[in-house]
Design a protein around this motif. Sequence first.
Motif, short mmCIF file in Angstrom:
data_model
loop_
_atom_site.label_atom_id
_atom_site.label_comp_id
_atom_site.label_asym_id
_atom_site.label_seq_id
_atom_site.Cartn_x
_atom_site.Cartn_y
_atom_site.Cartn_z
N ILE A 1 122.74 59.37 6.79
CA ILE A 1 121.83 59.05 5.50
C ILE A 1 122.38 57.81 4.94
O ILE A 1 121.86 56.90 4.66
CB ILE A 1 121.79 60.30 4.51
N ILE B 1 120.82 70.16 8.79
CA ILE B 1 119.34 69.85 8.34
C ILE B 1 119.15 69.82 7.08
O ILE B 1 118.94 69.02 6.35
CB ILE B 1 118.15 70.64 9.14
N LYS B 2 119.88 70.89 6.25
CA LYS B 2 119.87 70.99 4.84
C LYS B 2 120.74 70.00 4.03
O LYS B 2 120.28 69.51 3.21
CB LYS B 2 120.35 72.55 4.50
N ALA C 1 126.10 64.37 8.67
CA ALA C 1 125.10 63.95 7.67
C ALA C 1 125.37 62.85 6.75
O ALA C 1 124.52 61.89 6.62
CB ALA C 1 124.85 65.24 6.71
N ARG D 1 116.57 64.08 14.04
CA ARG D 1 117.25 65.13 13.35
C ARG D 1 117.66 66.37 14.16
O ARG D 1 118.46 66.81 14.13
CB ARG D 1 116.26 65.47 12.38
N VAL E 1 121.39 67.00 5.45
CA VAL E 1 120.68 65.62 5.55
C VAL E 1 119.51 65.53 4.80
O VAL E 1 119.49 64.50 3.84
CB VAL E 1 119.97 65.63 7.10
N ASP E 2 118.66 66.58 4.44
CA ASP E 2 117.74 66.50 3.44
C ASP E 2 118.18 66.46 1.80
O ASP E 2 117.62 65.66 1.21
CB ASP E 2 116.95 67.99 3.45
N THR E 3 119.35 67.13 1.66
CA THR E 3 119.90 67.16 0.15
C THR E 3 120.35 65.76 0.00
O THR E 3 120.23 65.12 -0.98
CB THR E 3 121.09 68.39 0.08
N LYS F 1 119.88 62.89 1.48
CA LYS F 1 118.62 62.04 1.43
C LYS F 1 117.90 62.01 0.04
O LYS F 1 117.78 61.04 -0.64
CB LYS F 1 117.58 62.31 2.17
N ASP F 2 117.73 63.15 -0.64
CA ASP F 2 117.12 63.22 -2.08
C ASP F 2 118.30 62.78 -2.96
O ASP F 2 117.75 62.02 -3.77
CB ASP F 2 116.84 64.78 -2.16
#
Length: 648
Positions: free
Chosen positions: A64, A264-265, A60, A23, A267-269, A271-272
């Motif tokens: 993902i 990063i935000k 992103a 990441r 990627v995390d979003t 992924k969710d």
Amino acid sequence: MEISPGELLKAINSPADLKNLSREQLHKVCDELRQYIIDIVSVHGGHFAASLGVVELTVALHYIYNTPYDQLVWDVGHQAYGHKILTGRRDNFYTNRKYHGLSGFPKRGESEYDTFGVGHSSTSISAALGMAMAAKYKGETDRKSVAIIGDGAMTAGMAFEAMNHAGVADSDVLIILNDNCMSIDPNVGALKEYLTDITLSPTYNKFKDDVWKALGKLPVGKGFTRSMAHKVAESLKGMMSSSANLFESLKLRYFGPIDGHNIIKLVDTLKDLREIPGPKILHIITKKGKGYSLAEKDQTKWHAPGLFDKITGEIVKKKFDSPQPPKYQDVFGLSIIELAEQNDKIMGVTPAMPSGSSLKFMMNKMPDRSFDVGICEQHAVTLSAGLATQGLRVFCNIYSSFMQRAFDQVVHDVAIQKLPVIMCLDRAGLVGEDGPTHHGAYDIAYLRCIPNMVISAPMNESELRNLMYTAQLESNQLPFVIRYPRGEGVLINWKTPFEEITIGKGRKLKDGEDVAIVSLGHPGNFATAAIRELKTQGLNPAHYDMRFAKPLDEELLHEIFSKFDKIVTVEDGTVVGGFGSAILEFMTMHGYKADVKILGIPDRIVEHGTPKELHKECGYDAQGIAEAVRAMVKTTTYTIEPRFIELQ
């Protein structure tokens, strides 16, 4: 000049390579990808600012999602350069938009990662929803479909139609709204204002989650249920913020807005969201031109700037030893102001192309009489029809290929009602590097079959001015089409006095022998050049500029067919059902016998390249016309029955 990618980027030949990175390394990948786009486009040209704005989103998504099994649909293709580079086309990316090179837009035949061909806007949600519905039908429950749509593309009715269906289709589709307040020009309309309100208001999802958590601490039971808590939360949300109402009223679960440049935000979003089933929309805020300061400041200028010095930002302009003719679009933009100053009934309308059509000149000088309606071609035509019912003379300026979207409105709202809307079709013919999604190949054929239509094409800038003047006169009470190509005209001293042209009247430019060249519009200049070449070879063809594809100048055609049994027609439209076909119909109807050869855009998809390269490929440049004439002169006899077209 060799352009090398960065250390990480040069090792990424597919999204699988990207997924091997940590990441923390994604920040550097984004920097290298953005720099590579700047390096390539500055030297080789192409669209620019849009792809810079979605670098983080592109990285992103491929990090993902399991592409190409998971399907990404880009809307519009201007923003897909990073996507192409990450999906195996990095080393060939310098050929982007060049003849026989990579397409400037996603293209299914080019890569399995390009799931849907896109050149026009606002198709992504419909396409991605179709893919999601197919995945559900086939039992591919792990397969995801994502539409990436710009906020400008959201203004089109098709996007709303698709969202309306997506909300009840019970399919796993994610819509990513890339909100940068820009298409090519700044966005307009109530939707832009609505998205701005969302951006400036507290994030809906955070507020909803905070309320939900707070209500969760209340003692459930004793008459207070979780369902009741949900209703309280929804009521409070409605009171405190309207940010999600539009999308959630369409039964799309809304997330955001979030910073579209925070990798990063993102990627995390994503992924969710990948684990959340059903239709949903993620709203991200981006900056068109991100990472190149000049493009961030002037996004319209840097949408597709051409070649430029990446250090100084100086755009490379062609150097000429003498003054050059203006672009047809600028002749339109300046001439409509002249006409509007003489006629207070004149109005101007364009669907999201004020710069491309040069209606921006009138919008700056007469903002109360000229309108950008957003990416809404259908609305633009019917709005113009409504204005025309009140006696106004409306110039509705739409790119030829974009007018295809408004065909029904031209038939139902303009032609049937016989309203004198003036439809100026910019980018008619082969437009060059934008390729098949933008070629204006079909307008003559699809408009010629509609009753009550006048269809014209100027051979030069003076003719364009005169056709515009003629169309706005009170004596004209018919829908009036004026089609003209992208790029420069042929006249240095183009600002000639306005003169009325008799509707349906062509002109003989040159008398001659053996062969008649009958042209429509700008390609008549190619015919003039061909005649100069043929003269050196002892050949002397006649040349007629018809001006109108409908109504045809029958008096002039009777003259042509009475004198010549060898005829070459030239147009920058499809040879099937176009201007040449109209000439053949006339010949058959009146019993003439002649050998007729139609030159124009062939009955196949023509790919991208420079206009000069494409005209040559299609055989209606000066050389192609000269060759056609020479071939005809060698024929000593003509067929008794009309020889229906040899397609070139």
